[in-house]
Motif scaffolding. Structure first.
Motif, PDB file in Angstrom:
ATOM      1  N   TRP A 105       0.791  35.164  -2.776  1.00  0.00           N
ATOM      2  CA  TRP A 105       1.706  34.384  -3.605  1.00  0.00           C
ATOM      3  C   TRP A 105       1.949  32.993  -3.038  1.00  0.00           C
ATOM      4  CZ3 TRP A 105       6.419  31.967  -3.210  1.00  0.00           C
ATOM      5  CH2 TRP A 105       7.003  31.586  -4.424  1.00  0.00           C
ATOM      6  N   LEU A 106       2.111  32.868  -1.736  1.00  0.00           N
ATOM      7  CA  LEU A 106       2.388  31.558  -1.154  1.00  0.00           C
ATOM      8  C   LEU A 106       1.225  30.593  -1.338  1.00  0.00           C
ATOM      9  CD1 LEU A 106       4.398  32.017   2.162  1.00  0.00           C
ATOM     10  CD2 LEU A 106       5.087  30.760   0.118  1.00  0.00           C
ATOM     11  N   MET A 124      -0.398  30.388  -4.061  1.00  0.00           N
ATOM     12  CA  MET A 124      -0.263  29.900  -5.433  1.00  0.00           C
ATOM     13  C   MET A 124       0.891  28.913  -5.564  1.00  0.00           C
ATOM     14  SD  MET A 124      -1.136  33.134  -7.936  1.00  0.00           S
ATOM     15  CE  MET A 124       0.173  34.219  -7.371  1.00  0.00           C
ATOM     16  N   ALA A 125       1.957  29.120  -4.815  1.00  0.00           N
ATOM     17  CA  ALA A 125       3.151  28.270  -4.912  1.00  0.00           C
ATOM     18  C   ALA A 125       3.031  27.104  -3.937  1.00  0.00           C
ATOM     19  CB  ALA A 125       4.399  29.092  -4.620  1.00  0.00           C
ATOM     20  N   GLN A 126       2.233  26.127  -4.305  1.00  0.00           N
ATOM     21  CA  GLN A 126       2.028  24.968  -3.450  1.00  0.00           C
ATOM     22  C   GLN A 126       1.236  23.912  -4.218  1.00  0.00           C
ATOM     23  OE1 GLN A 126      -0.780  25.117  -0.231  1.00  0.00           O
ATOM     24  NE2 GLN A 126      -1.891  26.839  -1.091  1.00  0.00           N
ATOM     25  N   PRO A 127       1.266  22.683  -3.744  1.00  0.00           N
ATOM     26  CA  PRO A 127       2.100  22.148  -2.659  1.00  0.00           C
ATOM     27  C   PRO A 127       3.448  21.694  -3.197  1.00  0.00           C
ATOM     28  CG  PRO A 127       0.650  20.439  -3.439  1.00  0.00           C
ATOM     29  CD  PRO A 127       0.344  21.662  -4.271  1.00  0.00           C
ATOM     30  N   ALA A 128       4.303  21.257  -2.289  1.00  0.00           N
ATOM     31  CA  ALA A 128       5.522  20.583  -2.709  1.00  0.00           C
ATOM     32  C   ALA A 128       5.150  19.285  -3.429  1.00  0.00           C
ATOM     33  CB  ALA A 128       6.400  20.274  -1.498  1.00  0.00           C
ATOM     34  N   ILE A 129       5.953  18.921  -4.405  1.00  0.00           N
ATOM     35  CA  ILE A 129       5.775  17.662  -5.135  1.00  0.00           C
ATOM     36  C   ILE A 129       6.649  16.637  -4.423  1.00  0.00           C
ATOM     37  CG2 ILE A 129       5.965  16.515  -7.377  1.00  0.00           C
ATOM     38  CD1 ILE A 129       5.645  19.338  -8.646  1.00  0.00           C
ATOM     39  N   ASP A 130       6.046  15.884  -3.529  1.00  0.00           N
ATOM     40  CA  ASP A 130       6.791  15.122  -2.526  1.00  0.00           C
ATOM     41  C   ASP A 130       7.781  14.133  -3.129  1.00  0.00           C
ATOM     42  OD1 ASP A 130       5.557  16.456  -0.435  1.00  0.00           O
ATOM     43  OD2 ASP A 130       3.963  14.969  -0.226  1.00  0.00           O
ATOM     44  N   LEU A 131       7.374  13.397  -4.149  1.00  0.00           N
ATOM     45  CA  LEU A 131       8.286  12.404  -4.715  1.00  0.00           C
ATOM     46  C   LEU A 131       9.501  13.075  -5.350  1.00  0.00           C
ATOM     47  CD1 LEU A 131       8.966   9.482  -5.332  1.00  0.00           C
ATOM     48  CD2 LEU A 131       7.509   9.622  -7.381  1.00  0.00           C
ATOM     49  N   SER A 132       9.311  14.231  -5.967  1.00  0.00           N
ATOM     50  CA  SER A 132      10.456  14.958  -6.522  1.00  0.00           C
ATOM     51  C   SER A 132      11.407  15.414  -5.417  1.00  0.00           C
ATOM     52  CB  SER A 132       9.976  16.170  -7.318  1.00  0.00           C
ATOM     53  OG  SER A 132       9.354  15.789  -8.519  1.00  0.00           O
ATOM     54  N   PRO A 183      10.047  36.480  -3.908  1.00  0.00           N
ATOM     55  CA  PRO A 183       9.287  35.237  -3.826  1.00  0.00           C
ATOM     56  C   PRO A 183      10.109  34.051  -3.333  1.00  0.00           C
ATOM     57  CG  PRO A 183       8.709  36.388  -5.835  1.00  0.00           C
ATOM     58  CD  PRO A 183       9.875  37.126  -5.231  1.00  0.00           C
ATOM     59  N   PHE A 184      11.390  34.000  -3.699  1.00  0.00           N
ATOM     60  CA  PHE A 184      12.192  32.877  -3.231  1.00  0.00           C
ATOM     61  C   PHE A 184      12.381  32.921  -1.724  1.00  0.00           C
ATOM     62  CE2 PHE A 184      15.909  30.284  -2.392  1.00  0.00           C
ATOM     63  CZ  PHE A 184      15.585  29.142  -3.107  1.00  0.00           C
ATOM     64  N   VAL A 185      12.526  34.105  -1.162  1.00  0.00           N
ATOM     65  CA  VAL A 185      12.633  34.215   0.299  1.00  0.00           C
ATOM     66  C   VAL A 185      11.378  33.650   0.950  1.00  0.00           C
ATOM     67  CG1 VAL A 185      12.764  35.833   2.232  1.00  0.00           C
ATOM     68  CG2 VAL A 185      14.238  36.160   0.231  1.00  0.00           C
ATOM     69  N   LEU A 186      10.218  33.994   0.406  1.00  0.00           N
ATOM     70  CA  LEU A 186       8.964  33.459   0.932  1.00  0.00           C
ATOM     71  C   LEU A 186       8.920  31.940   0.811  1.00  0.00           C
ATOM     72  CD1 LEU A 186       6.432  36.023  -0.612  1.00  0.00           C
ATOM     73  CD2 LEU A 186       7.189  35.922   1.776  1.00  0.00           C
ATOM     74  N   ALA A 187       9.316  31.442  -0.352  1.00  0.00           N
ATOM     75  CA  ALA A 187       9.280  29.999  -0.585  1.00  0.00           C
ATOM     76  C   ALA A 187      10.240  29.270   0.345  1.00  0.00           C
ATOM     77  CB  ALA A 187       9.621  29.700  -2.036  1.00  0.00           C
ATOM     78  N   GLU A 188      11.415  29.845   0.563  1.00  0.00           N
ATOM     79  CA  GLU A 188      12.418  29.191   1.402  1.00  0.00           C
ATOM     80  C   GLU A 188      11.946  29.074   2.848  1.00  0.00           C
ATOM     81  OE1 GLU A 188      17.272  29.308   1.679  1.00  0.00           O
ATOM     82  OE2 GLU A 188      16.177  31.159   1.283  1.00  0.00           O
ATOM     83  N   GLU A 189      11.152  30.046   3.301  1.00  0.00           N
ATOM     84  CA  GLU A 189      10.617  29.983   4.652  1.00  0.00           C
ATOM     85  C   GLU A 189       9.595  28.855   4.786  1.00  0.00           C
ATOM     86  OE1 GLU A 189       9.092  33.890   5.250  1.00  0.00           O
ATOM     87  OE2 GLU A 189      11.069  34.777   5.628  1.00  0.00           O
ATOM     88  N   LYS A 190       8.920  28.525   3.686  1.00  0.00           N
ATOM     89  CA  LYS A 190       7.867  27.510   3.720  1.00  0.00           C
ATOM     90  C   LYS A 190       8.387  26.115   3.403  1.00  0.00           C
ATOM     91  CE  LYS A 190       3.272  26.506   1.858  1.00  0.00           C
ATOM     92  NZ  LYS A 190       2.130  27.037   1.072  1.00  0.00           N
ATOM     93  N   PHE A 191       9.349  26.024   2.469  1.00  0.00           N
ATOM     94  CA  PHE A 191       9.806  24.726   1.971  1.00  0.00           C
ATOM     95  C   PHE A 191      11.267  24.526   2.363  1.00  0.00           C
ATOM     96  CE2 PHE A 191       6.553  26.181  -1.131  1.00  0.00           C
ATOM     97  CZ  PHE A 191       5.604  25.178  -0.923  1.00  0.00           C
ATOM     98  N   ASP A 192      11.497  23.725   3.392  1.00  0.00           N
ATOM     99  CA  ASP A 192      12.851  23.602   3.922  1.00  0.00           C
ATOM    100  C   ASP A 192      13.804  22.922   2.941  1.00  0.00           C
ATOM    101  OD1 ASP A 192      11.797  21.035   4.103  1.00  0.00           O
ATOM    102  OD2 ASP A 192      12.354  20.730   6.199  1.00  0.00           O
TER     103      ASP A 192
END
Length: 213
Positions: free
Chosen positions: A87-88, A90-98, A122-131
């Motif tokens: 899943w991680l 698929m959920a990438q990358p961060a949209i830096d300007l946003s 999934p949000f727990v996974l995302a939170e670990e990756k995207f501060d």
């Protein structure tokens, strides 16, 4: 006709969708890389994988929903399980300007909220990756709330909790149906088409400056 920014209601808080606003979410693109476009298209035409994901977004247990769906469709068992196991990817990358707009608004003192269709695990996974997901003052996530956009109830629940009148909320989302549901409740809205367009909207409204980014 677009109204002059000075004629619009004051913004009390800015409400962000997450997927395709702050984090790119295009599972088809990753499956194209993993199994090839032809097989991916066949798989997505045969199976409603986004409906499967909607069950997670509404509070279903992530692994159980995906693995049960895989067992019910054994021809694609391995590929379906990737929705959970990879899943991680698929959920990438961060949209830096946003992300920069989110942080600029916070520095300016605007409350920033998340309103997102997002499963609990999934949000727990995302939170670990995207501060930056911890930067929100409040997070309204469908997996915890048991209701998802564009159902009017999720907007009503946010209104009841956040301390701001509907007309003081500025909401950004990439899906037209979610924007329409917020419009119907009197929210200010911006249909996200690109990070640059969103940043320009905030600058035109006087909420941030280009120098903030």
């Amino acid at each position: 006709m677009t109204r002059n920014a000075s004629s619009l209601p004051a913004v009390g808080a800015v409400v962000f969708d997450i997927g395709n606003v702050l984090i790119r979410w295009q599972p088809e693109d990753l499956y194209d890389q993993w199994i090839g476009q032809e097989l991916r298209q066949q798989m997505f035409d045969t199976l409603d994988l986004h409906e499967m994901n909607d069950r997670v977004d509404r509070g279903g247990v992530f692994r159980d929903v995906i693995y049960d769906f895989a067992e019910a469709n054994p021809d694609y068992r391995t590929e379906i399980r990737w929705w959970h196991d990879r899943w991680l990817d698929m959920a990438q990358p961060a949209i830096d300007l946003s992300v920069q707009t989110l942080r600029a608004l916070k520095r300016r003192g605007y409350p920033v909220f998340a309103l997102s269709n997002f499963g609990r695990e999934p949000f727990v996974l995302a939170e670990e990756k995207f501060d930056f997901l911890s930067d929100f003052d409040r997070r309204y996530l469908s997996g915890h709330m048991g209701v998802a956009k564009p159902d009017a109830q999720i907007y009503q629940l946010l209104e009841a909790d956040c301390g701001h009148a509907p007309q003081a909320l500025l909401f950004v989302d990439d899906r037209a149906e979610n924007i329409a549901a917020a419009d119907a409740r009197g929210w200010q809205t911006h249909h996200f088409t690109s990070a640059r367009n969103w940043a320009d909207h905030l600058i035109e409204r006087g909420l941030i400056d280009e120098a903030d980014l």
